[in-house]
Motif scaffolding. Structure first.
Motif, PDB file in Angstrom:
ATOM      1  N   ARG A  39      14.236  27.242   7.104  1.00 54.67           N
ATOM      2  CA  ARG A  39      15.503  27.814   6.628  1.00 54.67           C
ATOM      3  C   ARG A  39      15.617  29.295   6.975  1.00 54.67           C
ATOM      4  N   ALA A  40      14.464  29.958   7.184  1.00 54.70           N
ATOM      5  CA  ALA A  40      14.473  31.348   7.612  1.00 54.70           C
ATOM      6  C   ALA A  40      14.557  31.482   9.128  1.00 54.70           C
ATOM      7  N   GLY A  41      14.676  30.338   9.814  1.00 53.00           N
ATOM      8  CA  GLY A  41      14.827  30.366  11.267  1.00 53.00           C
ATOM      9  C   GLY A  41      13.530  30.294  12.036  1.00 53.00           C
ATOM     10  N   VAL A  42      12.417  29.976  11.371  1.00 54.86           N
ATOM     11  CA  VAL A  42      11.111  29.900  12.018  1.00 54.86           C
ATOM     12  C   VAL A  42      10.824  28.457  12.420  1.00 54.86           C
ATOM     13  N   ALA A  43      10.416  28.252  13.673  1.00 57.89           N
ATOM     14  CA  ALA A  43      10.008  26.923  14.130  1.00 57.89           C
ATOM     15  C   ALA A  43       8.597  26.648  13.634  1.00 57.89           C
ATOM     16  N   VAL A  44       8.382  25.475  13.029  1.00 57.30           N
ATOM     17  CA  VAL A  44       7.130  25.202  12.328  1.00 57.30           C
ATOM     18  C   VAL A  44       6.440  23.965  12.890  1.00 57.30           C
ATOM     19  N   LEU A  45       5.132  24.101  13.148  1.00 56.78           N
ATOM     20  CA  LEU A  45       4.268  22.950  13.341  1.00 56.78           C
ATOM     21  C   LEU A  45       3.574  22.712  12.015  1.00 56.78           C
ATOM     22  N   ALA A  46       3.891  21.609  11.346  1.00 55.94           N
ATOM     23  CA  ALA A  46       3.342  21.300  10.026  1.00 55.94           C
ATOM     24  C   ALA A  46       2.236  20.267  10.195  1.00 55.94           C
ATOM     25  N   VAL A  47       1.023  20.618   9.768  1.00 56.70           N
ATOM     26  CA  VAL A  47      -0.141  19.773  10.013  1.00 56.70           C
ATOM     27  C   VAL A  47      -0.793  19.366   8.702  1.00 56.70           C
ATOM     28  N   ASP A  48      -1.110  18.083   8.588  1.00 56.81           N
ATOM     29  CA  ASP A  48      -1.877  17.582   7.450  1.00 56.81           C
ATOM     30  C   ASP A  48      -2.657  16.361   7.929  1.00 56.81           C
ATOM     31  N   ARG A  49      -3.783  16.091   7.292  1.00 58.79           N
ATOM     32  CA  ARG A  49      -4.599  14.957   7.746  1.00 58.79           C
ATOM     33  C   ARG A  49      -4.238  13.650   7.061  1.00 58.79           C
ATOM     34  N   SER A  50      -3.409  13.684   6.018  1.00 60.63           N
ATOM     35  CA  SER A  50      -3.045  12.469   5.288  1.00 60.63           C
ATOM     36  C   SER A  50      -1.822  11.822   5.927  1.00 60.63           C
ATOM     37  N   PRO A  51      -1.920  10.573   6.389  1.00 57.47           N
ATOM     38  CA  PRO A  51      -0.752   9.908   6.970  1.00 57.47           C
ATOM     39  C   PRO A  51       0.422   9.816   5.999  1.00 57.47           C
ATOM     40  N   LEU A  52       0.127   9.526   4.721  1.00 58.12           N
ATOM     41  CA  LEU A  52       1.211   9.432   3.746  1.00 58.12           C
ATOM     42  C   LEU A  52       1.878  10.792   3.551  1.00 58.12           C
ATOM     43  N   THR A  53       1.081  11.843   3.403  1.00 59.80           N
ATOM     44  CA  THR A  53       1.649  13.177   3.213  1.00 59.80           C
ATOM     45  C   THR A  53       2.495  13.577   4.406  1.00 59.80           C
ATOM     46  N   CYS A  54       2.026  13.272   5.608  1.00 60.74           N
ATOM     47  CA  CYS A  54       2.798  13.596   6.810  1.00 60.74           C
ATOM     48  C   CYS A  54       4.109  12.815   6.842  1.00 60.74           C
ATOM     49  N   ALA A  55       4.068  11.553   6.441  1.00 60.36           N
ATOM     50  CA  ALA A  55       5.294  10.757   6.405  1.00 60.36           C
ATOM     51  C   ALA A  55       6.296  11.364   5.428  1.00 60.36           C
ATOM     52  N   VAL A  56       5.813  11.843   4.295  1.00 57.50           N
ATOM     53  CA  VAL A  56       6.691  12.465   3.305  1.00 57.50           C
ATOM     54  C   VAL A  56       7.255  13.774   3.840  1.00 57.50           C
ATOM     55  N   ALA A  57       6.404  14.595   4.451  1.00 58.51           N
ATOM     56  CA  ALA A  57       6.871  15.869   5.016  1.00 58.51           C
ATOM     57  C   ALA A  57       7.917  15.633   6.105  1.00 58.51           C
ATOM     58  N   ARG A  58       7.701  14.623   6.927  1.00 57.38           N
ATOM     59  CA  ARG A  58       8.655  14.315   8.004  1.00 57.38           C
ATOM     60  C   ARG A  58       9.986  13.854   7.422  1.00 57.38           C
TER      61      ARG A  58
ATOM     62  N   ASP B 217       0.858  -1.171   0.000  1.00 57.31           N
ATOM     63  CA  ASP B 217       0.000   0.000   0.000  1.00 57.31           C
ATOM     64  C   ASP B 217       0.901   1.230   0.000  1.00 57.31           C
ATOM     65  N   PRO B 218       0.386   2.421  -0.372  1.00 56.02           N
ATOM     66  CA  PRO B 218       1.245   3.590  -0.555  1.00 56.02           C
ATOM     67  C   PRO B 218       2.077   3.958   0.672  1.00 56.02           C
ATOM     68  N   LEU B 219       1.496   3.878   1.863  1.00 57.41           N
ATOM     69  CA  LEU B 219       2.250   4.243   3.069  1.00 57.41           C
ATOM     70  C   LEU B 219       3.363   3.242   3.342  1.00 57.41           C
ATOM     71  N   ALA B 220       3.065   1.950   3.175  1.00 53.37           N
ATOM     72  CA  ALA B 220       4.093   0.932   3.379  1.00 53.37           C
ATOM     73  C   ALA B 220       5.170   1.017   2.302  1.00 53.37           C
ATOM     74  N   ALA B 221       4.753   1.331   1.074  1.00 53.67           N
ATOM     75  CA  ALA B 221       5.728   1.476  -0.012  1.00 53.67           C
ATOM     76  C   ALA B 221       6.676   2.618   0.274  1.00 53.67           C
ATOM     77  N   PHE B 222       6.143   3.704   0.808  1.00 57.36           N
ATOM     78  CA  PHE B 222       7.009   4.836   1.125  1.00 57.36           C
ATOM     79  C   PHE B 222       7.957   4.484   2.271  1.00 57.36           C
ATOM     80  N   ALA B 223       7.436   3.803   3.286  1.00 57.42           N
ATOM     81  CA  ALA B 223       8.295   3.393   4.398  1.00 57.42           C
ATOM     82  C   ALA B 223       9.430   2.499   3.907  1.00 57.42           C
ATOM     83  N   ALA B 224       9.135   1.648   2.914  1.00 55.18           N
ATOM     84  CA  ALA B 224      10.167   0.762   2.372  1.00 55.18           C
ATOM     85  C   ALA B 224      11.284   1.550   1.693  1.00 55.18           C
ATOM     86  N   LEU B 225      10.939   2.703   1.116  1.00 58.01           N
ATOM     87  CA  LEU B 225      11.964   3.534   0.465  1.00 58.01           C
ATOM     88  C   LEU B 225      12.960   4.100   1.465  1.00 58.01           C
ATOM     89  N   LEU B 226      12.563   4.210   2.725  1.00 56.62           N
ATOM     90  CA  LEU B 226      13.445   4.777   3.750  1.00 56.62           C
ATOM     91  C   LEU B 226      14.388   3.747   4.362  1.00 56.62           C
TER      92      LEU B 226
END
Length: 406
Positions: free
Chosen positions: A127-146, A11-20
């Motif tokens: 990169r501009a020195g701002v601490a960011v809380l990045a929020v998304d509801r998609s588990p796959l998108t969050c895994a990619v962002a992380r 599945d897409p999330l497991a496939a992405f995890a395998a790439l890591l």
């Protein structure tokens, strides 16, 4: 998922995890400079030593990285991870960096990035020195962002949270940035209330923050802009990319702005200083083509004042003047000929001028540039630009050349 310990169908999330994994990273390294034309042969060879599912995932990621290079630059794209929607919808690096710098200049040191996607804006902010809380509801998108935050060494500044943005408490942060999804199952969404989340929700979230910016489609009608917001249209190398609604301290409510990148040149007008539409006038020696962001921001009058000009037609955003001026917000042309629309007359003129290279621009004309160019039978060492437009409501052709340095 596995066959004799080997990854097969994922599945897409497991496939992405395998790439890591180490094996996934080895495959991605091997595909860094692969030739898409040789992909079938390459896939066959790689499947001899690696699981078929992992090879498919790696090839897909390699293709996305090649596509993403135009937005993120080759160096970052080669290290980052993407989804098909993420590549399509992510903010270009130049635009994200400009916005991050504007947040930093406002004194923002922490920000909640709602609907963060694969993390393009979060990366620029970090990169501009701002601490960011990045929020998304998609588990796959969050895994990619992380994974992107880690790949670029920014994971200490970017916290990725998988959640519904409506349930996130943004009060601890200096600013909020919202980039609602503007694509649905049937393609691009034009109604701001059909965004996900709707624009009205994003506006309310912005009103609660000390500083906020909402990224929206550049075609948003001006009447949809809240009174307390500044609306900014952003173009990059002449292509309008997005509109942004700014809220909070340091913002002039009701102001309209056009920002041209990469020069970071901004034309801004406050409500009390906005000019009326310029008067139409006969075509002069020079034509000025305002940048698309200027047109979207309704700041053509400001360009007309800058070049001491007027409109060629009340409904057409071309400015004409008898004097040559330099403007960061418009491209200047010297006009040599003005003709009523007539294909045969234009072809004869271009033949006489020995024009072999023709640029066709249009505004207020239904003629397709490529169709007209085919009919011209061009030949010769010279170049010209023809504008298909309207002058005093009559179909007109203006022939000229761009001025140097514009």
């Amino acid at each position: 998922m596995a066959d004799n310990g080997r990854v097969t169908d994922l599945d897409p999330l497991a496939a992405f995890a395998a790439l890591l994994t180490d094996e996934g990273q080895t495959l991605l390294d091997a595909l860094r400079d692969h030739d898409p034309a040789q992909e079938l042969t390459l896939a066959t060879r790689l499947r001899r030593d690696h699981p078929a599912g992992l090879v498919s995932a790696a090839l897909g990621q390699a293709r996305l990285r090649q596509r993403a290079a135009a937005k993120f630059g080759a160096q970052d794209a080669a290290r980052m991870y993407f989804t098909p929607d993420g590549v399509e919808q992510a903010t270009r690096t130049g635009v994200a960096a400009y916005r991050a710098e504007r947040f930093r200049a406002l004194g923002v040191r922490s920000l909640a990035d709602l609907c963060c996607g694969i993390g393009g804006d979060a990366i620029a902010l970090a990169r501009a020195g701002v601490a960011v809380l990045a929020v998304d509801r998609s588990p796959l998108t969050c895994a990619v962002a992380r994974a992107n935050a880690a790949a670029l060494g920014l994971d200490e500044l970017i916290e990725v949270r998988c959640a519904d943005v409506a349930e996130v408490d943004t009060s601890p942060y200096d600013a909020v940035f919202v980039d609602p999804a503007r694509r649905g199952g049937r393609g691009r969404v034009f109604d701001p209330e059909a965004y996900s989340p709707p624009l009205s929700w994003a506006v309310e979230a912005a009103r609660k923050a000390p500083h906020a910016a909402l990224k929206i489609a550049p075609g948003v009608p001006h009447e949809a802009v809240p009174e307390e917001a500044e609306a900014e249209w952003i173009s990059e190398r002449g292509d309008v990319k997005e509109a942004v609604l700014w809220f909070g301290a340091g913002i002039v409510p009701g102001a309209m702005a056009a920002t041209l990148l990469p020069a970071a040149a901004t034309l801004r007008a406050e409500p009390s200083a906005m000019l009326p539409d310029p008067e139409p006038r006969p075509v002069g020696r020079y034509l000025y083509e305002p940048d698309g962001a200027v047109i979207r921001a309704h700041l053509v009058a400001e360009v007309a004042r800058e070049v001491d000009g007027g409109l060629i037609d009340p409904m057409i955003a071309y400015v004409t003047s008898d004097a040559e001026h330099t403007s960061r917000f418009a491209t200047a042309y010297e006009i040599t000929d003005q003709l009523p629309f007539n294909v045969k007359k234009l072809r004869a003129l271009l033949r006489e001028r020995q024009v072999g290279v023709l640029t066709v621009k249009k505004r207020g004309s239904a003629v397709e540039p490529e169709e007209l160019r085919r009919k011209m039978k061009l030949s010769g060492p010279n170049a010209a630009t023809v504008f298909l437009t309207r002058v005093a409501d009559a179909p007109t052709m203006l022939v000229g050349r761009p001025l140097r340095g514009t």
